[in-house]
Design a protein around this motif. Structure first.
Motif, PDB file in Angstrom:
ATOM      1  N   PRO A  94       5.940 -29.899  24.600  1.00  0.00           N
ATOM      2  CA  PRO A  94       5.160 -30.710  25.554  1.00  0.00           C
ATOM      3  C   PRO A  94       3.649 -30.591  25.349  1.00  0.00           C
ATOM      4  CG  PRO A  94       6.917 -29.543  26.675  1.00  0.00           C
ATOM      5  CD  PRO A  94       6.884 -29.013  25.292  1.00  0.00           C
ATOM      6  N   ASN A  95       3.196 -29.479  24.763  1.00  0.00           N
ATOM      7  CA  ASN A  95       1.771 -29.293  24.485  1.00  0.00           C
ATOM      8  C   ASN A  95       1.389 -29.812  23.098  1.00  0.00           C
ATOM      9  OD1 ASN A  95       1.270 -28.036  27.004  1.00  0.00           O
ATOM     10  ND2 ASN A  95       2.038 -26.082  26.200  1.00  0.00           N
ATOM     11  N   ASN A  96       2.306 -30.600  22.503  1.00  0.00           N
ATOM     12  CA  ASN A  96       2.071 -31.228  21.192  1.00  0.00           C
ATOM     13  C   ASN A  96       1.893 -30.196  20.076  1.00  0.00           C
ATOM     14  OD1 ASN A  96       1.972 -33.655  19.761  1.00  0.00           O
ATOM     15  ND2 ASN A  96      -0.274 -33.663  19.735  1.00  0.00           N
ATOM     16  N   GLU A  97       2.605 -29.077  20.195  1.00  0.00           N
ATOM     17  CA  GLU A  97       2.607 -28.073  19.136  1.00  0.00           C
ATOM     18  C   GLU A  97       3.944 -28.144  18.394  1.00  0.00           C
ATOM     19  OE1 GLU A  97       1.644 -24.192  20.479  1.00  0.00           O
ATOM     20  OE2 GLU A  97      -0.299 -24.753  21.332  1.00  0.00           O
ATOM     21  N   ALA A  98       3.888 -27.940  17.093  1.00  0.00           N
ATOM     22  CA  ALA A  98       5.061 -28.156  16.247  1.00  0.00           C
ATOM     23  C   ALA A  98       5.674 -26.847  15.795  1.00  0.00           C
ATOM     24  CB  ALA A  98       4.688 -29.009  15.039  1.00  0.00           C
ATOM     25  N   THR A  99       7.002 -26.846  15.760  1.00  0.00           N
ATOM     26  CA  THR A  99       7.778 -25.775  15.141  1.00  0.00           C
ATOM     27  C   THR A  99       8.556 -26.408  13.987  1.00  0.00           C
ATOM     28  OG1 THR A  99       8.009 -24.558  17.227  1.00  0.00           O
ATOM     29  CG2 THR A  99       9.579 -24.053  15.487  1.00  0.00           C
ATOM     30  N   VAL A 100       8.308 -25.937  12.779  1.00  0.00           N
ATOM     31  CA  VAL A 100       8.877 -26.545  11.584  1.00  0.00           C
ATOM     32  C   VAL A 100       9.852 -25.565  10.923  1.00  0.00           C
ATOM     33  CG1 VAL A 100       8.386 -27.624   9.359  1.00  0.00           C
ATOM     34  CG2 VAL A 100       6.756 -27.877  11.251  1.00  0.00           C
ATOM     35  N   PHE A 101      11.024 -26.055  10.567  1.00  0.00           N
ATOM     36  CA  PHE A 101      12.017 -25.218   9.893  1.00  0.00           C
ATOM     37  C   PHE A 101      12.910 -26.103   9.035  1.00  0.00           C
ATOM     38  CE2 PHE A 101      13.568 -26.501  14.008  1.00  0.00           C
ATOM     39  CZ  PHE A 101      14.884 -26.866  13.808  1.00  0.00           C
ATOM     40  N   THR A 128       5.555 -22.014  13.691  1.00  0.00           N
ATOM     41  CA  THR A 128       6.029 -21.805  15.066  1.00  0.00           C
ATOM     42  C   THR A 128       4.928 -22.165  16.053  1.00  0.00           C
ATOM     43  OG1 THR A 128       5.324 -19.491  15.030  1.00  0.00           O
ATOM     44  CG2 THR A 128       7.600 -19.957  14.384  1.00  0.00           C
ATOM     45  N   SER A 129       5.350 -22.417  17.294  1.00  0.00           N
ATOM     46  CA  SER A 129       4.408 -22.705  18.379  1.00  0.00           C
ATOM     47  C   SER A 129       4.624 -21.701  19.495  1.00  0.00           C
ATOM     48  CB  SER A 129       4.599 -24.133  18.897  1.00  0.00           C
ATOM     49  OG  SER A 129       5.842 -24.244  19.577  1.00  0.00           O
ATOM     50  N   LYS A 130       3.630 -21.595  20.357  1.00  0.00           N
ATOM     51  CA  LYS A 130       3.721 -20.645  21.463  1.00  0.00           C
ATOM     52  C   LYS A 130       4.672 -21.128  22.558  1.00  0.00           C
ATOM     53  CE  LYS A 130      -0.282 -22.603  23.877  1.00  0.00           C
ATOM     54  NZ  LYS A 130      -1.631 -22.313  24.441  1.00  0.00           N
ATOM     55  N   ASP A 131       5.107 -22.393  22.463  1.00  0.00           N
ATOM     56  CA  ASP A 131       6.003 -22.947  23.479  1.00  0.00           C
ATOM     57  C   ASP A 131       7.468 -22.692  23.177  1.00  0.00           C
ATOM     58  OD1 ASP A 131       3.829 -23.997  24.889  1.00  0.00           O
ATOM     59  OD2 ASP A 131       3.823 -25.830  23.691  1.00  0.00           O
ATOM     60  N   ILE A 132       7.777 -22.198  21.959  1.00  0.00           N
ATOM     61  CA  ILE A 132       9.164 -21.945  21.567  1.00  0.00           C
ATOM     62  C   ILE A 132       9.263 -20.548  20.962  1.00  0.00           C
ATOM     63  CG2 ILE A 132      11.104 -22.668  20.133  1.00  0.00           C
ATOM     64  CD1 ILE A 132      10.046 -25.476  20.184  1.00  0.00           C
ATOM     65  N   ASN A 151       9.326 -32.211  28.021  1.00  0.00           N
ATOM     66  CA  ASN A 151      10.114 -32.901  26.996  1.00  0.00           C
ATOM     67  C   ASN A 151       9.791 -32.350  25.614  1.00  0.00           C
ATOM     68  OD1 ASN A 151      11.380 -34.658  28.829  1.00  0.00           O
ATOM     69  ND2 ASN A 151       9.662 -36.105  28.760  1.00  0.00           N
ATOM     70  N   TYR A 152      10.864 -32.040  24.884  1.00  0.00           N
ATOM     71  CA  TYR A 152      10.746 -31.562  23.506  1.00  0.00           C
ATOM     72  C   TYR A 152      11.336 -32.632  22.590  1.00  0.00           C
ATOM     73  CZ  TYR A 152       9.538 -26.921  25.265  1.00  0.00           C
ATOM     74  OH  TYR A 152       8.906 -25.866  25.877  1.00  0.00           O
ATOM     75  N   THR A 153      10.664 -32.882  21.474  1.00  0.00           N
ATOM     76  CA  THR A 153      11.066 -33.943  20.552  1.00  0.00           C
ATOM     77  C   THR A 153      11.529 -33.351  19.229  1.00  0.00           C
ATOM     78  OG1 THR A 153       9.415 -35.435  21.529  1.00  0.00           O
ATOM     79  CG2 THR A 153      10.352 -36.071  19.399  1.00  0.00           C
ATOM     80  N   LEU A 154      12.775 -33.667  18.872  1.00  0.00           N
ATOM     81  CA  LEU A 154      13.323 -33.261  17.580  1.00  0.00           C
ATOM     82  C   LEU A 154      13.099 -34.391  16.579  1.00  0.00           C
ATOM     83  CD1 LEU A 154      15.081 -31.330  15.781  1.00  0.00           C
ATOM     84  CD2 LEU A 154      17.071 -32.605  16.633  1.00  0.00           C
TER      85      LEU A 154
END
Length: 271
Positions: A94-101, A128-132, A151-154
């Motif tokens: 929701p804070n527009n931070e991305a977690t990539v894997f 990683t992001s601080k939200d996950i 809301n989280y976007t995959l």
């Protein structure tokens, strides 16, 4: 306390403790993780028949703080396979931070079936992001715990010009509590009530018998006293009647006169 009463009381106490033990055991639970791909009638999965899964395909889902997420997918590749495949995903918070894997898939020959299959051999998190929180992620399964509501976007990122996936789902992992000994609560309650009632009945019955025994003895004593007094009065009346026929008294003796005998018996009867 009689021996039989002690036995019943001890038995009732055992029932009470057994009932408490069963009631306590009924609250024991185990936690099982259930993967949910739909919520409130909304599906968070895409299959090849419904929509083409290509580069940039998105699935948006709402998560609350502390809830867990993962990704499930099925590839649509057919042999002969390459030596190595990469399946990329990005989750935007929701804070527009991305977690990539990404998942690494390699062909594996199954000697029992005689077929070659693609299996996940490794999972790599590049950002990683601080939200996950991804600390629970294993070598082959991504697990993220949300730290922020929203809301989280995959997003599916494909490095290949052809379609690789036939199914993808944005999964919410729900911890479900199961009570395997829930039936023990009813049994324990029944035993506890039975033991309590039996203990009260044993104590009250013992006191009632003691009271009845005391009343019986008291009644017997009163009857004996009444009988003694009645005999004394009758004896006094008889003496007075005989004394009326004699000027010196029928029961006159050298030691005392009849009046003294009468007065002595009257005093004894009124005590």
């Amino acid at each position: 306390m009689k021996r039989r009463k002690k036995i019943w009381l001890a038995f009732s106490i055992i029932l009470v403790f057994l009932g408490i033990l069963l009631i306590s055991g009924s609250t024991t639970y185990t936690t099982r993780q259930v993967e949910s791909v739909s919520e409130n009638g909304i599906s968070y999965e895409i299959s090849k028949g419904e929509q083409e899964i290509k580069n940039g395909t998105k699935i948006i889902r709402n998560f609350k703080t502390g809830e867990k997420m993962t990704v499930r997918f099925t590839h649509s590749l057919k042999p002969p396979y390459y030596d190595f495949y990469i399946i990329n995903f990005t989750i935007i918070s929701p804070n527009n931070e991305a977690t990539v894997f990404w998942y690494e898939l390699e062909p594996y020959f199954n000697r029992y079936s005689g077929e070659t299959q693609l299996v996940i051999t490794n999972l790599t998190i590049t950002k990683t992001s601080k939200d996950i929180d991804t600390s629970q992620t294993s070598k082959a399964t991504f697990i993220g715990e949300t730290c922020t509501d929203g809301n989280y976007t995959l997003v599916y990122i494909s490095p290949y010009p052809f379609q690789v996936l036939s199914y993808v789902a944005f999964v919410k992992i729900i911890d479900v509590k199961e009570y395997p000994y829930a039936n023990a609560f009813l049994i324990g309650t029944t035993i506890l009530c039975t033991g309590t009632i039996l203990a009260l009945w044993t104590v009250i019955k013992g006191k009632t018998k003691t009271y009845k025994r005391f009343k019986f003895r008291q009644t017997q004593q009163l009857l004996r006293v009444s009988k003694t007094r009645f005999n004394c009065h009758c004896f006094v009346l008889i003496i007075k009647q005989f004394n009326a026929f004699s000027s010196r008294g029928f029961f006159y003796t050298k030691l005392f006169k009849i009046d003294e005998v009468v007065n002595f018996l009257v005093r004894k009867c009124h005590k």
